[in-house]
Design an enzyme around this catalytic site. Structure first.
Site, PDB file in Angstrom:
ATOM      1  N   SER A  10       1.421  -1.194   0.233  1.00  0.00           N
ATOM      2  CA  SER A  10       0.298   0.173  -0.107  1.00  0.00           C
ATOM      3  C   SER A  10       0.814   1.122   0.007  1.00  0.00           C
ATOM      4  CB  SER A  10      -1.008   0.060   1.106  1.00  0.00           C
ATOM      5  OG  SER A  10      -1.479   1.307   1.545  1.00  0.00           O
ATOM      6  N   HIS A  33      -1.305  -1.328  -4.554  1.00  0.00           N
ATOM      7  CA  HIS A  33      -2.176  -0.920  -3.343  1.00  0.00           C
ATOM      8  C   HIS A  33      -2.715   0.609  -3.422  1.00  0.00           C
ATOM      9  CE1 HIS A  33      -5.685  -1.602  -0.661  1.00  0.00           C
ATOM     10  NE2 HIS A  33      -5.608  -0.744   0.142  1.00  0.00           N
ATOM     11  N   ASP A  35      -4.304   4.111  -2.153  1.00  0.00           N
ATOM     12  CA  ASP A  35      -5.779   4.168  -0.821  1.00  0.00           C
ATOM     13  C   ASP A  35      -6.423   5.473  -1.396  1.00  0.00           C
ATOM     14  OD1 ASP A  35      -5.928   1.831   0.735  1.00  0.00           O
ATOM     15  OD2 ASP A  35      -4.017   2.508   1.253  1.00  0.00           O
ATOM     16  N   MET A  37      -8.890   9.061  -0.180  1.00  0.00           N
ATOM     17  CA  MET A  37      -9.525   8.672   1.034  1.00  0.00           C
ATOM     18  C   MET A  37     -10.196  10.389   0.552  1.00  0.00           C
ATOM     19  SD  MET A  37      -7.469   7.300   3.798  1.00  0.00           S
ATOM     20  CE  MET A  37      -6.644   5.753   3.880  1.00  0.00           C
ATOM     21  N   HIS A  66      -8.314   1.543  -4.312  1.00  0.00           N
ATOM     22  CA  HIS A  66      -9.025   1.297  -3.379  1.00  0.00           C
ATOM     23  C   HIS A  66      -9.807   2.584  -2.174  1.00  0.00           C
ATOM     24  CE1 HIS A  66     -10.095   0.903   1.714  1.00  0.00           C
ATOM     25  NE2 HIS A  66     -10.891   0.246   0.505  1.00  0.00           N
ATOM     26  N   MET A  68     -12.388   4.689  -0.749  1.00  0.00           N
ATOM     27  CA  MET A  68     -12.818   5.210   0.233  1.00  0.00           C
ATOM     28  C   MET A  68     -13.358   6.811  -0.056  1.00  0.00           C
ATOM     29  SD  MET A  68      -9.710   3.251   2.711  1.00  0.00           S
ATOM     30  CE  MET A  68      -8.658   3.527   1.531  1.00  0.00           C
ATOM     31  N   MET A 138     -11.962  -5.313   5.128  1.00  0.00           N
ATOM     32  CA  MET A 138     -10.907  -4.898   5.884  1.00  0.00           C
ATOM     33  C   MET A 138     -10.996  -5.422   6.984  1.00  0.00           C
ATOM     34  SD  MET A 138     -10.370  -2.322   3.858  1.00  0.00           S
ATOM     35  CE  MET A 138      -9.364  -1.464   5.199  1.00  0.00           C
ATOM     36  N   ASP A 176      -7.322  -6.345   4.160  1.00  0.00           N
ATOM     37  CA  ASP A 176      -6.774  -5.181   3.566  1.00  0.00           C
ATOM     38  C   ASP A 176      -6.482  -4.118   5.575  1.00  0.00           C
ATOM     39  OD1 ASP A 176      -4.880  -2.334   3.550  1.00  0.00           O
ATOM     40  OD2 ASP A 176      -7.378  -2.086   2.720  1.00  0.00           O
TER      41      ASP A 176
END
Ligand code: DX5
Ligand code: ZN
Length: 225
Positions: A10, A33, A35, A37, A66, A68, A138, A176
């Site tokens: 990540s 990965h 993230d 957000m 990913h 979020m 998660m 994750d």
């Protein structure tokens, strides 16, 4: 075909000022990965489409985005269009039927992923998951790297594995949060295929060696075929 463990470092734990070099350091990973957000779905803000596009242009490994974020129906297809290999949205954030979004992601050329938070049951999404390529379980509350693994989510992993092994679902099981040398074996035994690891890879002196070591540890813990 025997399953083999795959590792997705990540970038959340990487140096954001050197993203090109940081992806080059993990060139032997399976996916990278990313993230995303939005400070709404989770209490943290990271990066969005322009930065992911820049990472996509230089990364030696396929991108695992990913998301979020709230309103994934509006924002997620752009990540597929820019070339991300797998685009995962949160089940809790979908306002419509997640299957429609899966269709859009696949039409744009990506694999479609569905993520569930630690407190979200798997049961209510089993039928929906028939239209997805990955399930992201998660194992921490989404929002931050470096948190402790929550072993109680492994029941959901075991159930997902059972559904895949019996042919009811066809997807990769991804985990994750808090994956490291102390936790990866339990996750592997429970049935994970793809292991996201942020601090365990980028916190190591040699990220490439950390990937190899996590992969070998998971392989030893995989149930015999
Ligand atoms: C947390 C992120 C994770 C995070 C994992 O919300 O989704 O991908 O980077 O970091 P570690 O492996 O350090 O728990
Ligand atoms: Zn993540």
């Amino acid at each position: 075909m025997p399953r083999r463990p795959m590792i997705a470092p990540s970038l959340l734990s990487a140096d954001f000022a050197r993203l090109a070099e940081e992806t080059a350091r993990i060139a032997d990973a399976d996916w990278v990965h990313v993230d995303v957000m939005d400070a709404h779905f989770v209490p943290n803000l990271t990066l969005g489409e322009p930065v992911v596009k820049a990472i996509q242009a230089v990364s030696p490994v396929p991108l695992d985005c990913h998301l979020m974020i709230t309103d994934p129906e509006r924002w997620a297809p752009a990540y597929a269009e820019l070339g991300a290999h797998n685009v995962t949205v949160h089940a809790e954030a979908c306002t419509g039927d997640p299957r429609d979004l899966a269709k859009d992601l696949r039409a744009a050329g990506a694999k479609a992923g569905l993520a569930i938070k630690p407190g979200t049951p798997l049961e209510q999404y089993v039928e929906v998951l028939r239209d997805f390529d990955t399930l992201l379980v998660m194992s921490v509350e989404p929002g931050f790297g470096g948190q402790s693994f929550m072993p109680e989510v492994l029941d959901k992993v075991r159930e997902a594995r059972r559904l895949v092994d019996t042919g009811h679902l066809e997807l990769l099981v991804e985990i994750d949060g808090g994956i490291n040398a102390d936790t990866i074996e339990a996750a592997a035994e429970a049935g994970v295929d793809m292991f996201v690891a942020g601090s365990a890879v980028y916190g190591a002196d040699d990220p490439s060696a950390a990937i190899a070591s996590l992969r070998a540890q998971a392989a030893r813990a995989f149930p015999a075929a």
